[in-house]
Design a protein around this motif. Sequence first.
Motif, PDB file in Angstrom:
ATOM      1  N   GLY A 278     -43.294  26.676 -49.746  1.00  0.00           N
ATOM      2  CA  GLY A 278     -43.720  27.838 -48.975  1.00  0.00           C
ATOM      3  C   GLY A 278     -45.219  27.884 -48.842  1.00  0.00           C
ATOM      4  N   PRO A 279     -45.766  27.962 -47.628  1.00  0.00           N
ATOM      5  CA  PRO A 279     -47.214  28.055 -47.449  1.00  0.00           C
ATOM      6  C   PRO A 279     -47.741  29.406 -47.916  1.00  0.00           C
ATOM      7  CG  PRO A 279     -46.096  28.358 -45.356  1.00  0.00           C
ATOM      8  CD  PRO A 279     -45.039  27.990 -46.347  1.00  0.00           C
ATOM      9  N   THR A 280     -49.035  29.532 -47.965  1.00  0.00           N
ATOM     10  CA  THR A 280     -49.659  30.783 -48.371  1.00  0.00           C
ATOM     11  C   THR A 280     -49.232  31.923 -47.449  1.00  0.00           C
ATOM     12  OG1 THR A 280     -51.566  29.552 -49.194  1.00  0.00           O
ATOM     13  CG2 THR A 280     -51.865  31.907 -48.810  1.00  0.00           C
ATOM     14  N   GLY A 281     -48.801  33.019 -48.058  1.00  0.00           N
ATOM     15  CA  GLY A 281     -48.376  34.173 -47.281  1.00  0.00           C
ATOM     16  C   GLY A 281     -46.917  34.185 -46.902  1.00  0.00           C
ATOM     17  N   SER A 282     -46.157  33.181 -47.333  1.00  0.00           N
ATOM     18  CA  SER A 282     -44.740  33.118 -46.970  1.00  0.00           C
ATOM     19  C   SER A 282     -43.847  33.834 -47.965  1.00  0.00           C
ATOM     20  CB  SER A 282     -44.300  31.654 -46.863  1.00  0.00           C
ATOM     21  OG  SER A 282     -44.407  31.008 -48.125  1.00  0.00           O
ATOM     22  N   GLY A 283     -44.397  34.281 -49.106  1.00  0.00           N
ATOM     23  CA  GLY A 283     -43.585  34.928 -50.133  1.00  0.00           C
ATOM     24  C   GLY A 283     -43.157  33.993 -51.236  1.00  0.00           C
ATOM     25  N   LYS A 284     -43.867  32.858 -51.395  1.00  0.00           N
ATOM     26  CA  LYS A 284     -43.462  31.883 -52.417  1.00  0.00           C
ATOM     27  C   LYS A 284     -43.641  32.433 -53.830  1.00  0.00           C
ATOM     28  CE  LYS A 284     -46.116  28.333 -53.084  1.00  0.00           C
ATOM     29  NZ  LYS A 284     -46.558  28.545 -54.499  1.00  0.00           N
ATOM     30  N   THR A 285     -44.766  33.096 -54.093  1.00  0.00           N
ATOM     31  CA  THR A 285     -44.984  33.663 -55.421  1.00  0.00           C
ATOM     32  C   THR A 285     -43.912  34.687 -55.755  1.00  0.00           C
ATOM     33  OG1 THR A 285     -47.372  33.315 -55.232  1.00  0.00           O
ATOM     34  CG2 THR A 285     -46.626  34.911 -56.865  1.00  0.00           C
ATOM     35  N   ASN A 286     -43.553  35.506 -54.775  1.00  0.00           N
ATOM     36  CA  ASN A 286     -42.479  36.474 -55.000  1.00  0.00           C
ATOM     37  C   ASN A 286     -41.158  35.768 -55.277  1.00  0.00           C
ATOM     38  OD1 ASN A 286     -41.786  39.535 -54.612  1.00  0.00           O
ATOM     39  ND2 ASN A 286     -40.162  38.394 -53.597  1.00  0.00           N
ATOM     40  N   LEU A 423     -39.703  23.015 -59.124  1.00  0.00           N
ATOM     41  CA  LEU A 423     -41.041  22.718 -58.622  1.00  0.00           C
ATOM     42  C   LEU A 423     -41.308  23.529 -57.360  1.00  0.00           C
ATOM     43  CD1 LEU A 423     -41.049  18.815 -58.921  1.00  0.00           C
ATOM     44  CD2 LEU A 423     -41.842  20.462 -60.606  1.00  0.00           C
ATOM     45  N   THR A 424     -42.539  23.961 -57.193  1.00  0.00           N
ATOM     46  CA  THR A 424     -42.924  24.616 -55.949  1.00  0.00           C
ATOM     47  C   THR A 424     -44.004  23.791 -55.259  1.00  0.00           C
ATOM     48  OG1 THR A 424     -44.735  25.976 -56.824  1.00  0.00           O
ATOM     49  CG2 THR A 424     -42.496  26.823 -57.079  1.00  0.00           C
ATOM     50  N   ALA A 425     -44.137  24.001 -53.975  1.00  0.00           N
ATOM     51  CA  ALA A 425     -45.124  23.266 -53.182  1.00  0.00           C
ATOM     52  C   ALA A 425     -45.563  24.142 -52.027  1.00  0.00           C
ATOM     53  CB  ALA A 425     -44.545  21.949 -52.669  1.00  0.00           C
ATOM     54  N   LEU A 426     -46.728  23.832 -51.468  1.00  0.00           N
ATOM     55  CA  LEU A 426     -47.266  24.604 -50.354  1.00  0.00           C
ATOM     56  C   LEU A 426     -46.751  24.132 -49.005  1.00  0.00           C
ATOM     57  CD1 LEU A 426     -50.979  24.999 -51.492  1.00  0.00           C
ATOM     58  CD2 LEU A 426     -49.190  26.742 -51.495  1.00  0.00           C
TER      59      LEU A 426
END
Length: 699
Positions: A278-286, A423-426
């Motif tokens: 998920g790119p920045t602002g897509s809600g990945k951290t959430n 794993l997460t990625a941008l």
Amino acid sequence: MTTHTQASTGPVWDWAAGHGPVTGALSATTGCLAVATTGAAVGMPPGWALAVGAAGAVGHTVTSLRDRLSARTIAMRAASWLLGAGWTTWAITSGPLTWAALGSLATLGVGMGAAARATLLREEARELEALAAAERQVSSELSAERRAIAAQWVDRIQRVCGITVRVLAVEQWPTGTGFTLDAELPPGGTTYDKIAQQSPQLSADARLPHGCTASASQGVDQGRVLVDVTTVNVLAAEATYPTDYGPLSLHTGIPWGLRTNADEIRAYLREQCALVVGPTGSGKTNMVHTILAGFARATDVLTWVIDLNAGSAGLPWVRPALAGDGEGMRPGVDWLAASPEEAELMLDAAVRIAKHRKMAYQDLMSQANTDLLPISDRIPQIMLVIDEGAEILAGTDKESRKLAAKILEVIRIARAMGIRTVLTALGATGAVLGNLMIRREAKVRVALTGGETEGMDLGKQFPGSRGLRVDQAPYKGAGFMGTPESGAALFKSWRILPNQIRDIVAATSDRHPTLDATSAKAAGPDYARRWDHARTAWMRDDHPATRTGQREAAGTGGGLNLSALREQRPAAESEADALARRFREQIDAQFATTPEPGATGPGPAEQPPAAAGLNLSALRAEDNAAKEAALALLLAAGPEGTGASAIARALADEHGTTRQTVVGWLKTWTDDGTTVRVGTGTKARYVHHRHAPGTPPEA
């Protein structure tokens, strides 16, 4: 007081129950006999009984018509009243206690019971037939609607895809957000892919709202296709994480969000790894917090988190326990690493655990007749969540390569032994997905698009899936999710709020398993001391740079002076405070510390030189000023009071005060009566004693 319960014996009568065919006939005949006997004894006119019977027949006819009973039932009830009234009239005249009267009454009762039973069965059959007719009518109407939908989509698929299908069934979703077509493909080797490739064209032809799709997937066999048609856009609305924090299990799946039909989609991670892009602002951290919430609720999972970005992904799950918000509260994650050094310790421990489990649990796996370690609350699975871990794997610097090698080793050797990674990625790029190990092991994949097109190659992340476009999910928290059990399709991640994280940590604290003794022994002291103060100080100190500057400004001599750390004692000194005071005095005497400001003692000429020791007493005045400012804030808060976090934030800029320090002050002030604590846990607030309930106003 002891309560004795007496067991009842014999039949239990339900006086509120209605009469059946037998009890009704018995009641009617005994009533007639009682009236006839009494009437004959007192000389009652016989016509009265006949008049009462006629009135009863009329009344029951009216009520039966109102209840829409059948004509047979109405006639039976009216006849029963009239026959009973006729027998009573005759019995009063000729005598009710003759054999002829009693025999005719018994015959009348048997006839009434049989007639009542027959009419009751007929009424039940009539009612069932009415219900069946209503169901047939609804089914007919629904079938007509389904036939119309089927005909419409057969024509649409023929027009757009050039394929003639035969729709076998149309299933309306219970949520009312769409339907599924079960269709048979034409002969000649046609596959469902030909329809899946035309998903955008089908959606446009059907004039579906934005965020709605018509996606095709495999049917029950290779000659069938399922077409899911979403008619209501459920991706635009924010879906809050469910407030039911009940227990979960790794074996029954961890819910990660909602499909477009509002069904939960679950991730089964006993053998699979996961990749969240998920790119920045897509809600990945959430999304990461949603994943950690599911792991925290699981009774057979221990969560280890690596986040080299100051540990931000795991800190909200640790801070409630470190701050002491609840008695005996455990952190929501079992281990948190925010530095490459701590991450290496964690990964090395995971490798040791995996290798030791392979040897130590051979007998257990043999008894269970499996080559997979039986995971349970006694032997939990370790889920290693690595925020932006895919970027670590793709990194070229020495530090990243070292961590990447350890991560890949964990993924490679630990599947059977119950250690898996998320794993997460941008972005879904070739650099991220180029690693064969990731593509092979991370079968649970999520792509949060947020409308971002750069670096979102859905074809690489979901190979074999057709018709996936970023513009189908332009909303924050929306994207695509695919698992081995469920093909890649649109989904919506839950929105989890900070207060929910605290609530989940509190609700699941006693549910977390502990690492089995065999694995803990293999993990060694690196795991046992993971919560040592020296290794978690960065989690507790909100402003390390500010506090360092204060220490430097206070002067750094040669000796050790702890008098600056001494807090002013309350009037009623506790035993623990007295012991601490005496200890500090011994330290001051041994290391030639500087006297307290205002204390009596030798003059300036008699004091030890500055080079003789480290003098931290200058911080005392700053510390007292911070405490006075905190008391002023409490007093200004009035009867509503305030909390430790609010005080710490207010004092942070000027005094560099941390929340942990404020918590200690509040505890001391509560003990000596300066403040009053109201509420418990995260709802606790502190009120100055002047504003406490029941305190008279000062003159």
